[in-house]
Design a protein around this motif. Structure first.
Motif, short mmCIF file in Angstrom:
data_model
loop_
_atom_site.label_atom_id
_atom_site.label_comp_id
_atom_site.label_asym_id
_atom_site.label_seq_id
_atom_site.Cartn_x
_atom_site.Cartn_y
_atom_site.Cartn_z
N ILE A 92 -23.22 -27.12 4.48
CA ILE A 92 -24.05 -27.03 3.31
C ILE A 92 -24.99 -28.32 3.47
O ILE A 92 -24.55 -29.43 3.53
N GLU A 93 -26.24 -27.91 3.33
CA GLU A 93 -27.36 -28.83 3.30
C GLU A 93 -27.62 -29.88 2.21
O GLU A 93 -28.55 -30.45 2.47
N THR A 94 -27.19 -29.46 1.25
CA THR A 94 -27.85 -29.86 -0.03
C THR A 94 -26.73 -30.51 -1.12
O THR A 94 -26.99 -30.41 -2.21
N VAL A 95 -25.83 -31.60 -0.25
CA VAL A 95 -25.14 -32.42 -1.30
C VAL A 95 -25.98 -33.30 -1.47
O VAL A 95 -26.47 -34.24 -0.81
N ASP A 96 -25.93 -33.71 -2.97
CA ASP A 96 -26.71 -34.87 -3.32
C ASP A 96 -25.97 -35.77 -4.62
O ASP A 96 -26.68 -36.45 -5.33
N SER A 97 -24.94 -35.40 -4.67
CA SER A 97 -23.88 -36.20 -5.63
C SER A 97 -22.75 -36.30 -5.12
O SER A 97 -22.10 -35.44 -4.50
N LEU A 98 -21.73 -37.23 -5.46
CA LEU A 98 -20.38 -37.49 -5.26
C LEU A 98 -19.49 -36.39 -5.90
O LEU A 98 -18.62 -36.03 -5.16
N LYS A 99 -20.07 -36.11 -6.99
CA LYS A 99 -19.47 -34.79 -7.73
C LYS A 99 -19.40 -33.57 -6.96
O LYS A 99 -18.29 -32.86 -6.66
N THR A 100 -20.52 -33.07 -6.15
CA THR A 100 -20.63 -32.13 -5.53
C THR A 100 -20.06 -32.28 -4.35
O THR A 100 -19.02 -31.22 -3.89
N ALA A 101 -19.92 -33.53 -3.73
CA ALA A 101 -18.98 -33.62 -2.53
C ALA A 101 -17.63 -33.57 -2.55
O ALA A 101 -16.88 -32.84 -2.12
N ARG A 102 -17.31 -34.02 -3.81
CA ARG A 102 -15.83 -33.86 -4.30
C ARG A 102 -15.29 -32.61 -4.28
O ARG A 102 -14.26 -31.90 -4.03
N ARG A 103 -15.88 -31.63 -4.93
CA ARG A 103 -15.89 -30.28 -5.18
C ARG A 103 -15.58 -29.51 -4.03
O ARG A 103 -14.67 -28.85 -3.66
N LEU A 104 -16.73 -29.73 -2.98
CA LEU A 104 -16.67 -29.27 -1.71
C LEU A 104 -15.52 -29.63 -0.77
O LEU A 104 -14.57 -28.81 -0.32
N ASN A 105 -15.01 -30.98 -0.87
CA ASN A 105 -13.91 -31.37 -0.25
C ASN A 105 -12.67 -30.76 -0.74
O ASN A 105 -11.63 -30.44 0.00
N THR A 106 -12.63 -30.67 -2.04
CA THR A 106 -11.09 -29.77 -2.65
C THR A 106 -11.18 -28.55 -2.06
O THR A 106 -10.16 -27.91 -1.81
N VAL A 107 -12.29 -27.75 -2.08
CA VAL A 107 -12.08 -26.47 -1.81
C VAL A 107 -11.84 -26.35 -0.20
O VAL A 107 -11.06 -25.28 0.22
N ALA A 108 -12.45 -27.18 0.53
CA ALA A 108 -12.51 -27.19 1.93
C ALA A 108 -11.10 -27.10 2.04
O ALA A 108 -10.65 -26.68 3.08
N GLY A 109 -10.38 -28.50 1.64
CA GLY A 109 -8.93 -28.56 1.74
C GLY A 109 -8.05 -27.22 1.39
O GLY A 109 -7.16 -26.93 2.16
N ASP A 110 -8.34 -26.67 0.15
CA ASP A 110 -7.60 -25.60 -0.32
C ASP A 110 -7.79 -24.28 1.11
O ASP A 110 -6.89 -23.73 1.14
N LEU A 111 -9.15 -24.30 1.61
CA LEU A 111 -9.38 -23.30 2.51
C LEU A 111 -8.71 -23.66 4.04
O LEU A 111 -8.70 -22.75 5.12
N GLY A 112 -8.38 -25.15 4.07
CA GLY A 112 -7.87 -25.38 5.32
C GLY A 112 -8.98 -25.48 6.30
O GLY A 112 -8.79 -25.39 7.58
N VAL A 113 -10.18 -26.04 6.04
CA VAL A 113 -11.43 -26.18 6.97
C VAL A 113 -12.01 -27.46 6.69
O VAL A 113 -11.67 -28.35 5.88
N THR A 114 -12.74 -27.78 7.64
CA THR A 114 -13.58 -29.06 7.70
C THR A 114 -14.94 -28.55 7.49
O THR A 114 -15.35 -27.94 8.16
N CYS A 115 -15.78 -29.03 6.24
CA CYS A 115 -16.94 -28.60 6.06
C CYS A 115 -17.92 -29.61 6.57
O CYS A 115 -17.81 -30.65 6.32
#
Length: 225
Positions: A92-115
């Motif tokens: 994902i090339e377009t992270v520009d806030s901690l809110k977005t990063a935290r959401r992606l981190n949560t979803v990546a954890g649920d999916l069992g991947v590192t983004c």
């Protein structure tokens, strides 16, 4: 035609960068068949602005037996689109806030991947562009390094929207210097610079771009039907 245009562009980019810079083909509104033609001509990196198109395109390409390739999200990611974005894109090339990063981190954890993510830098200060302000970049980067399911591997920026080459160059230089500072502080994995599009990629390469993002130069005019 698409394949020929890609190969001509690749030759120009390789000459300008000494083989350092990759071409990301922006596939917004492009049919999967057009993307497949580019992949068959040697393209390896595809970018999508719209998550619904990303999902449909990648599904179609799998069904068509497309060559292996890397897919990036190059458009803003809304919270409710984080899951499909991470299912079909490796970066994902377009992270520009901690809110977005935290959401992606949560979803990546649920999916069992590192983004893999890039921070999008608003290096020109344009109010019409997404991106973190340059002066806030290092703080946001440090916050993201603490998120276990994200890996910060690069910075992305859109050049200043002007015909003045020196202003465009300065905006790319700002992003390059931020990446250099992150590496100087020990974050050696932050190695990618996604900068430059059809009109300014040569300037971006001069300023250290490792990925340029082009679409119409290879695909031709978009079909929005």
């Amino acid at each position: 035609m698409i394949g020929e245009r890609f190969q001509r562009l690749k030759a120009e980019v390789d000459e300008a960068s000494g083989g350092r810079t990759r071409i990301l083909l922006a596939a917004k509104h492009q049919a999967p068949e057009a993307v497949l033609e580019a992949l068959n001509a040697g393209a390896t990196l595809i970018g999508h602005n719209i998550i619904q198109q990303l999902t449909a395109s990648e599904e179609a390409l799998r069904e068509m037996g497309a060559p292996e390739h890397e897919t990036h999200v190059i458009g803003h990611v809304q919270s409710n689109k984080a899951r499909p974005a991470l299912i079909d894109a490796g970066t994902i090339e377009t992270v520009d806030s901690l809110k977005t990063a935290r959401r992606l981190n949560t979803v990546a954890g649920d999916l069992g991947v590192t983004c893999s993510i890039y921070l999008q830098i608003n290096s020109s200060g344009a109010s019409s562009q997404f991106g973190v302000a340059p002066e806030d970049t290092l703080e946001l980067a440090e916050q993201i390094f603490a998120l276990p399911h994200l890996t910060l591997t690069g910075l992305m920026s859109i050049g200043a929207n002007t015909t003045d080459d020196q202003t465009v160059r300065a905006s790319f230089a700002t992003t390059r210097k931020l990446a250099e500072q992150l590496r100087a502080e020990g974050h050696l994995g932050c190695r990618e610079l996604s900068m430059g599009m059809s009109g300014d990629w040569r300037i971006a390469i001069d300023e250290g771009s490792t990925i340029i993002r082009v679409g119409r130069q290879v695909f031709g005019e978009r079909d929005r039907a």
